[in-house]
Motif scaffolding. Structure first.
Motif, PDB file in Angstrom:
ATOM      1  N   UNK A 277      -3.115 -13.686 -16.048  1.00  0.00           N
ATOM      2  CA  UNK A 277      -3.989 -12.515 -15.994  1.00  0.00           C
ATOM      3  C   UNK A 277      -5.156 -12.712 -15.044  1.00  0.00           C
ATOM      4  N   UNK A 278      -5.756 -13.911 -15.073  1.00  0.00           N
ATOM      5  CA  UNK A 278      -6.879 -14.165 -14.175  1.00  0.00           C
ATOM      6  C   UNK A 278      -6.419 -14.206 -12.719  1.00  0.00           C
ATOM      7  N   UNK A 279      -5.229 -14.745 -12.487  1.00  0.00           N
ATOM      8  CA  UNK A 279      -4.725 -14.789 -11.118  1.00  0.00           C
ATOM      9  C   UNK A 279      -4.383 -13.380 -10.626  1.00  0.00           C
ATOM     10  N   UNK A 280      -3.910 -12.538 -11.526  1.00  0.00           N
ATOM     11  CA  UNK A 280      -3.676 -11.134 -11.153  1.00  0.00           C
ATOM     12  C   UNK A 280      -4.992 -10.440 -10.811  1.00  0.00           C
ATOM     13  N   UNK A 281      -6.056 -10.776 -11.540  1.00  0.00           N
ATOM     14  CA  UNK A 281      -7.364 -10.192 -11.232  1.00  0.00           C
ATOM     15  C   UNK A 281      -7.817 -10.597  -9.840  1.00  0.00           C
ATOM     16  N   UNK A 282      -7.647 -11.884  -9.514  1.00  0.00           N
ATOM     17  CA  UNK A 282      -7.979 -12.351  -8.160  1.00  0.00           C
ATOM     18  C   UNK A 282      -7.153 -11.583  -7.129  1.00  0.00           C
ATOM     19  N   UNK A 283      -5.873 -11.400  -7.420  1.00  0.00           N
ATOM     20  CA  UNK A 283      -4.978 -10.711  -6.487  1.00  0.00           C
ATOM     21  C   UNK A 283      -5.386  -9.263  -6.259  1.00  0.00           C
ATOM     22  N   UNK A 284      -6.039  -8.658  -7.260  1.00  0.00           N
ATOM     23  CA  UNK A 284      -6.461  -7.258  -7.119  1.00  0.00           C
ATOM     24  C   UNK A 284      -7.449  -7.061  -5.980  1.00  0.00           C
ATOM     25  N   UNK A 285      -8.066  -8.158  -5.522  1.00  0.00           N
ATOM     26  CA  UNK A 285      -8.962  -8.035  -4.371  1.00  0.00           C
ATOM     27  C   UNK A 285      -8.227  -7.482  -3.149  1.00  0.00           C
ATOM     28  N   UNK A 286      -6.924  -7.709  -3.088  1.00  0.00           N
ATOM     29  CA  UNK A 286      -6.149  -7.201  -1.957  1.00  0.00           C
ATOM     30  C   UNK A 286      -6.057  -5.680  -1.969  1.00  0.00           C
ATOM     31  N   UNK A 287      -6.370  -5.063  -3.110  1.00  0.00           N
ATOM     32  CA  UNK A 287      -6.366  -3.604  -3.201  1.00  0.00           C
ATOM     33  C   UNK A 287      -7.722  -3.005  -2.838  1.00  0.00           C
ATOM     34  N   UNK A 288      -8.711  -3.861  -2.577  1.00  0.00           N
ATOM     35  CA  UNK A 288     -10.055  -3.368  -2.268  1.00  0.00           C
ATOM     36  C   UNK A 288     -10.098  -2.430  -1.061  1.00  0.00           C
ATOM     37  N   UNK A 289      -9.266  -2.635  -0.026  1.00  0.00           N
ATOM     38  CA  UNK A 289      -9.296  -1.650   1.067  1.00  0.00           C
ATOM     39  C   UNK A 289      -8.995  -0.230   0.579  1.00  0.00           C
ATOM     40  N   UNK A 290      -8.137  -0.099  -0.439  1.00  0.00           N
ATOM     41  CA  UNK A 290      -7.850   1.213  -1.013  1.00  0.00           C
ATOM     42  C   UNK A 290      -8.880   1.632  -2.054  1.00  0.00           C
ATOM     43  N   UNK A 291      -9.524   0.644  -2.700  1.00  0.00           N
ATOM     44  CA  UNK A 291     -10.455   0.923  -3.788  1.00  0.00           C
ATOM     45  C   UNK A 291     -11.627  -0.056  -3.679  1.00  0.00           C
ATOM     46  N   UNK A 292     -12.585   0.245  -2.833  1.00  0.00           N
ATOM     47  CA  UNK A 292     -13.649  -0.707  -2.517  1.00  0.00           C
ATOM     48  C   UNK A 292     -14.435  -1.223  -3.703  1.00  0.00           C
ATOM     49  N   UNK A 293     -14.549  -0.445  -4.788  1.00  0.00           N
ATOM     50  CA  UNK A 293     -15.306  -0.902  -5.943  1.00  0.00           C
ATOM     51  C   UNK A 293     -14.734  -2.183  -6.536  1.00  0.00           C
ATOM     52  N   UNK A 294     -13.480  -2.503  -6.225  1.00  0.00           N
ATOM     53  CA  UNK A 294     -12.879  -3.720  -6.752  1.00  0.00           C
ATOM     54  C   UNK A 294     -13.571  -4.973  -6.224  1.00  0.00           C
ATOM     55  N   UNK A 295     -14.118  -4.893  -5.020  1.00  0.00           N
ATOM     56  CA  UNK A 295     -14.770  -6.067  -4.435  1.00  0.00           C
ATOM     57  C   UNK A 295     -15.867  -6.590  -5.353  1.00  0.00           C
ATOM     58  N   UNK A 296     -16.611  -5.681  -5.982  1.00  0.00           N
ATOM     59  CA  UNK A 296     -17.653  -6.081  -6.928  1.00  0.00           C
ATOM     60  C   UNK A 296     -17.117  -6.205  -8.351  1.00  0.00           C
ATOM     61  N   UNK A 297     -16.215  -5.303  -8.730  1.00  0.00           N
ATOM     62  CA  UNK A 297     -15.738  -5.276 -10.113  1.00  0.00           C
ATOM     63  C   UNK A 297     -14.984  -6.544 -10.486  1.00  0.00           C
ATOM     64  N   UNK A 298     -14.268  -7.136  -9.528  1.00  0.00           N
ATOM     65  CA  UNK A 298     -13.473  -8.325  -9.810  1.00  0.00           C
ATOM     66  C   UNK A 298     -14.330  -9.593  -9.773  1.00  0.00           C
ATOM     67  N   UNK A 299     -15.532  -9.481  -9.228  1.00  0.00           N
ATOM     68  CA  UNK A 299     -16.396 -10.650  -9.071  1.00  0.00           C
ATOM     69  C   UNK A 299     -16.575 -11.489 -10.336  1.00  0.00           C
ATOM     70  N   UNK A 300     -16.953 -10.890 -11.476  1.00  0.00           N
ATOM     71  CA  UNK A 300     -17.125 -11.691 -12.694  1.00  0.00           C
ATOM     72  C   UNK A 300     -15.847 -12.412 -13.124  1.00  0.00           C
ATOM     73  N   UNK A 301     -14.690 -11.759 -12.933  1.00  0.00           N
ATOM     74  CA  UNK A 301     -13.425 -12.399 -13.293  1.00  0.00           C
ATOM     75  C   UNK A 301     -13.161 -13.606 -12.408  1.00  0.00           C
ATOM     76  N   UNK A 302     -13.490 -13.496 -11.119  1.00  0.00           N
ATOM     77  CA  UNK A 302     -13.301 -14.625 -10.201  1.00  0.00           C
ATOM     78  C   UNK A 302     -14.223 -15.772 -10.583  1.00  0.00           C
ATOM     79  N   UNK A 303     -15.473 -15.454 -10.936  1.00  0.00           N
ATOM     80  CA  UNK A 303     -16.413 -16.497 -11.372  1.00  0.00           C
ATOM     81  C   UNK A 303     -15.879 -17.220 -12.599  1.00  0.00           C
TER      82      UNK A 303
END
Length: 324
Positions: A277-303
């Protein structure tokens, strides 16, 4: 490298999705004169007011998902939700006013659902809802359809994302990306193969599960809480639906599962699904070009992921040797 979508581009996409939903509803003969966007993240969700129909229009998709695959996934969602409704399980059902099929319109594939009045003042109690997840699992054990193994993990998405993210150093560091790729070498084969999973976790029963954090995808209404969003329904271990809810949610689930005669949670499988699940969250960063809010939203999960053991501390179990 693709640039992140601008606010104007995001608004234009939302408008196109809303227009497609409205046009589809109008074609079906409904009054859609007060259509309203209720939600807009990975999908644009439109209430075709005053008609009692809600349309979900997915707009943010992994690059490998084509129209045929999306429609097949939506048919599973519609079938699972309709079957659960027929069993008396509290779910948001497909709209009875239209055939139970996804509708293609203006480049979008959409599904139609019964409108419910949401209680926006309700405070979600995710630990308690983990107990409700056991109720859902008890019902899903009898679902008659055949579903693929852990399709909710979408291994193709993770593989593509970890390749694509090399072009986005502003979204993920080289060190993090290297770790993510090495973890996926360990976790990916087990996620993508039922025989591999059963070899690593012998005796762990599989069944149909929600696939996408059901405790989060519960909608509070004046008539009670309803399960929703079965887009990722799949065959898998029940632990998958408990990923990231922590010890409190796991304990509540365990108590309710035992009361219902279901098996308890397997600690090693929990560690495995949490790592995936955590690795999928990291992978969601690749969707940020389509959904820019992910760049910040995924940050806590990456930390949080950075502070966890490599591959959930299961690398030796999964490969026979530690690789951290």
């Amino acid at each position: 490298m693709s640039a992140l979508m601008t606010s104007d581009q995001l608004a234009e996409r939302t408008a196109r999705a809303r227009a497609a939903a409205v046009a589809a509803g109008r074609d079906l003969g409904w009054d859609v004169s007060a259509a309203t966007v209720l939600h807009d993240v990975f999908s644009v969700v439109v209430h075709l007011a005053p008609s009692p129909v809600v349309v979900r229009v997915p707009t943010v998709l992994p690059r490998h998902v084509d129209a045929e695959q999306q429609s097949a996934q939506q048919r599973v969602e519609l079938d699972v939700a309709a079957w659960l409704a027929e069993q008396g399980v509290p779910v948001i059902p497909p709209s009875p006013l239209v055939a139970r099929e996804p509708v293609l319109r203006d480049g979008f594939s959409m599904t139609f659902w019964e409108f419910v009045e949401v209680d926006h003042d309700a405070e979600p109690d995710y630990a308690r809802r983990c107990g409700s997840t056991a109720e859902l699992h008890a019902a899903l054990r009898d679902y008659p359809g055949e579903l693929p193994f852990l399709s909710a993990a979408d291994p193709r998405m993770v593989t593509d994302a970890l390749a694509d993210l090399a072009a986005y150093p502003e979204l993920i560091t080289a060190v993090d990306l290297d770790r993510a790729r090495r973890e996926w070498e360990v976790l990916g084969p087990v996620v993508g193969s039922r025989p591999e999973f059963e070899a690593v976790f012998p005796g762990v029963e599989l069944q149909v599960i929600h696939g996408d954090a059901p405790a989060v995808n519960i909608v509070p209404t004046s008539g009670g809480e309803l399960f929703s969003d079965f887009e990722l329904a799949t065959l898998g271990p029940v632990e998958w639906d408990l990923a990231s809810f922590g010890p409190e949610g796991e304990a509540v689930y365990e108590k309710e599962a035992r009361r219902r005669g279901l098996r308890g949670l397997d600690e090693r499988v929990l560690r495995f699904v949490n790592a995936v699940g955590m690795l999928r969250a990291v992978s969601c960063l690749a969707l940020a070009p389509q959904l820019p809010m992910l760049a910040d939203a995924v940050g806590p999960a990456v930390e949080h992921w950075r502070a966890t053991p490599f591959a959930g501390g299961l690398d030796e179990l999964l490969t026979g040797s530690p690789r951290g």
